[in-house]
Design a protein around this motif. Sequence first.
Motif, PDB file in Angstrom:
ATOM      1  N   VAL A  61       0.746  -1.295   0.056  1.00 11.40           N
ATOM      2  CA  VAL A  61      -0.123   0.059  -0.139  1.00 11.40           C
ATOM      3  C   VAL A  61       0.586   1.089   0.044  1.00 11.40           C
ATOM      4  N   ALA A  62       2.274   1.167   0.186  1.00 19.94           N
ATOM      5  CA  ALA A  62       2.814   2.234   0.126  1.00 19.94           C
ATOM      6  C   ALA A  62       4.444   1.915  -0.604  1.00 19.94           C
ATOM      7  N   ILE A  63       4.849   2.841  -1.247  1.00 19.90           N
ATOM      8  CA  ILE A  63       6.292   2.740  -1.912  1.00 19.90           C
ATOM      9  C   ILE A  63       7.294   3.829  -1.347  1.00 19.90           C
ATOM     10  N   LYS A  64       8.314   3.297  -1.109  1.00 21.47           N
ATOM     11  CA  LYS A  64       9.632   4.392  -0.783  1.00 21.47           C
ATOM     12  C   LYS A  64      10.431   4.377  -2.052  1.00 21.47           C
ATOM     13  N   VAL A  65      10.399   5.471  -2.563  1.00 21.14           N
ATOM     14  CA  VAL A  65      11.352   5.616  -3.903  1.00 21.14           C
ATOM     15  C   VAL A  65      12.755   6.159  -3.210  1.00 21.14           C
ATOM     16  N   LYS A  66      14.056   5.264  -3.839  1.00 25.36           N
ATOM     17  CA  LYS A  66      15.146   5.986  -3.382  1.00 25.36           C
ATOM     18  C   LYS A  66      15.661   7.061  -4.341  1.00 25.36           C
ATOM     19  N   VAL A  67      15.879   8.118  -3.883  1.00 21.15           N
ATOM     20  CA  VAL A  67      16.356   9.344  -4.765  1.00 21.15           C
ATOM     21  C   VAL A  67      17.615   9.772  -4.262  1.00 21.15           C
ATOM     22  N   ALA A  68      18.325  10.495  -5.076  1.00 22.60           N
ATOM     23  CA  ALA A  68      19.707  10.988  -4.854  1.00 22.60           C
ATOM     24  C   ALA A  68      20.608   9.989  -5.620  1.00 22.60           C
ATOM     25  N   VAL A  69      19.951   9.304  -6.415  1.00 22.50           N
ATOM     26  CA  VAL A  69      21.017   8.361  -7.189  1.00 22.50           C
ATOM     27  C   VAL A  69      21.193   8.931  -8.529  1.00 22.50           C
ATOM     28  N   ALA A  70      20.605   9.941  -8.763  1.00 21.44           N
ATOM     29  CA  ALA A  70      20.753  10.882 -10.135  1.00 21.44           C
ATOM     30  C   ALA A  70      20.660  12.310  -9.681  1.00 21.44           C
ATOM     31  N   ASP A  71      20.580  13.236 -10.732  1.00 14.71           N
ATOM     32  CA  ASP A  71      20.094  14.631 -10.357  1.00 14.71           C
ATOM     33  C   ASP A  71      18.711  14.740 -10.209  1.00 14.71           C
ATOM     34  N   ALA A  72      18.212  15.810  -9.548  1.00 16.86           N
ATOM     35  CA  ALA A  72      16.849  16.075  -8.769  1.00 16.86           C
ATOM     36  C   ALA A  72      15.833  15.857 -10.195  1.00 16.86           C
ATOM     37  N   ASP A 129      13.273   8.973  -0.330  1.00 15.28           N
ATOM     38  CA  ASP A 129      14.214   8.964   0.618  1.00 15.28           C
ATOM     39  C   ASP A 129      15.511   9.181   0.070  1.00 15.28           C
ATOM     40  N   ALA A 130      16.138  10.261   0.256  1.00 17.47           N
ATOM     41  CA  ALA A 130      17.428  10.542  -0.141  1.00 17.47           C
ATOM     42  C   ALA A 130      18.613  10.135   0.540  1.00 17.47           C
ATOM     43  N   ASN A 131      18.260   9.603   1.622  1.00 14.53           N
ATOM     44  CA  ASN A 131      19.448   8.953   2.576  1.00 14.53           C
ATOM     45  C   ASN A 131      20.575  10.083   2.676  1.00 14.53           C
ATOM     46  N   MET A 132      20.429  11.319   2.631  1.00 14.52           N
ATOM     47  CA  MET A 132      21.256  12.350   3.060  1.00 14.52           C
ATOM     48  C   MET A 132      22.081  12.393   1.795  1.00 14.52           C
ATOM     49  N   GLY A 191      10.256  20.650  -6.996  1.00 15.78           N
ATOM     50  CA  GLY A 191       9.433  19.940  -8.032  1.00 15.78           C
ATOM     51  C   GLY A 191       8.296  18.751  -7.390  1.00 15.78           C
ATOM     52  N   ALA A 192       8.632  18.514  -6.107  1.00 16.24           N
ATOM     53  CA  ALA A 192       8.004  17.340  -5.529  1.00 16.24           C
ATOM     54  C   ALA A 192       6.630  17.390  -5.229  1.00 16.24           C
ATOM     55  N   ALA A 193       5.903  18.509  -4.861  1.00 13.42           N
ATOM     56  CA  ALA A 193       4.573  18.529  -5.072  1.00 13.42           C
ATOM     57  C   ALA A 193       3.887  18.070  -6.337  1.00 13.42           C
ATOM     58  N   GLU A 194       4.427  18.494  -7.545  1.00 16.37           N
ATOM     59  CA  GLU A 194       4.146  18.178  -8.751  1.00 16.37           C
ATOM     60  C   GLU A 194       4.334  16.592  -9.203  1.00 16.37           C
ATOM     61  N   ALA A 195       5.455  15.992  -8.599  1.00  9.59           N
ATOM     62  CA  ALA A 195       6.031  14.782  -9.032  1.00  9.59           C
ATOM     63  C   ALA A 195       5.265  13.726  -8.135  1.00  9.59           C
ATOM     64  N   GLY A 196       4.522  13.953  -7.186  1.00  9.06           N
ATOM     65  CA  GLY A 196       3.607  13.029  -6.229  1.00  9.06           C
ATOM     66  C   GLY A 196       3.962  12.427  -5.174  1.00  9.06           C
ATOM     67  N   PRO A 197       5.384  12.542  -4.466  1.00  7.36           N
ATOM     68  CA  PRO A 197       5.513  12.081  -3.388  1.00  7.36           C
ATOM     69  C   PRO A 197       4.464  12.637  -2.212  1.00  7.36           C
ATOM     70  N   ASP A 198       4.059  12.010  -1.212  1.00  9.92           N
ATOM     71  CA  ASP A 198       3.399  12.400  -0.152  1.00  9.92           C
ATOM     72  C   ASP A 198       4.108  12.884   0.801  1.00  9.92           C
ATOM     73  N   PHE A 199       5.496  12.536   1.116  1.00  9.34           N
ATOM     74  CA  PHE A 199       6.446  12.956   1.999  1.00  9.34           C
ATOM     75  C   PHE A 199       7.665  12.597   1.470  1.00  9.34           C
ATOM     76  N   VAL A 200       8.840  13.344   1.983  1.00 12.35           N
ATOM     77  CA  VAL A 200      10.352  13.488   1.511  1.00 12.35           C
ATOM     78  C   VAL A 200      10.913  13.222   2.812  1.00 12.35           C
ATOM     79  N   GLU A 201      12.100  12.135   2.602  1.00 12.16           N
ATOM     80  CA  GLU A 201      13.018  11.934   3.773  1.00 12.16           C
ATOM     81  C   GLU A 201      14.388  12.609   3.196  1.00 12.16           C
ATOM     82  N   GLN A 202      15.123  13.338   3.886  1.00 13.64           N
ATOM     83  CA  GLN A 202      16.608  13.552   3.323  1.00 13.64           C
ATOM     84  C   GLN A 202      17.696  12.847   4.087  1.00 13.64           C
TER      85      GLN A 202
END
Length: 93
Positions: free
Chosen positions: A32-43, A66-69, A82-93
């Motif tokens: 029911v929930a997906i966590k996407v690893k980000v900071a693997v490429a440019d924003a 989740d950018a994992n810092m 750009g996060a509001a348009e891109a769809g995440p409900d929340f973001v972790e740094q």
Amino acid sequence: VRDRAAALAYVAGGTIAEAVAQARAAVDSGVVAIKVKVAVADAATDLARCRAIRDAVGPAVRLSADANMGYGRASALAFMAGAAEAGPDFVEQ
């Protein structure tokens, strides 16, 4: 006592198409929930990955990023802009 619990899947790495396929498979299995690893490429690429996953799984699935810092200040701000348009409900740094 519960007989069920909500499940979250982690989508990391690969192409955008591979990330979408991972997310779809997870949702098809009952996640029911997906966590996407980000900071693997440019924003911009990370935002495109989040948007593609959101489009694939629909609005009912919770989506986080989740950018994992992994972002520096400028990249984190660019992603958040750009996060509001891109769809995440929340973001972790």
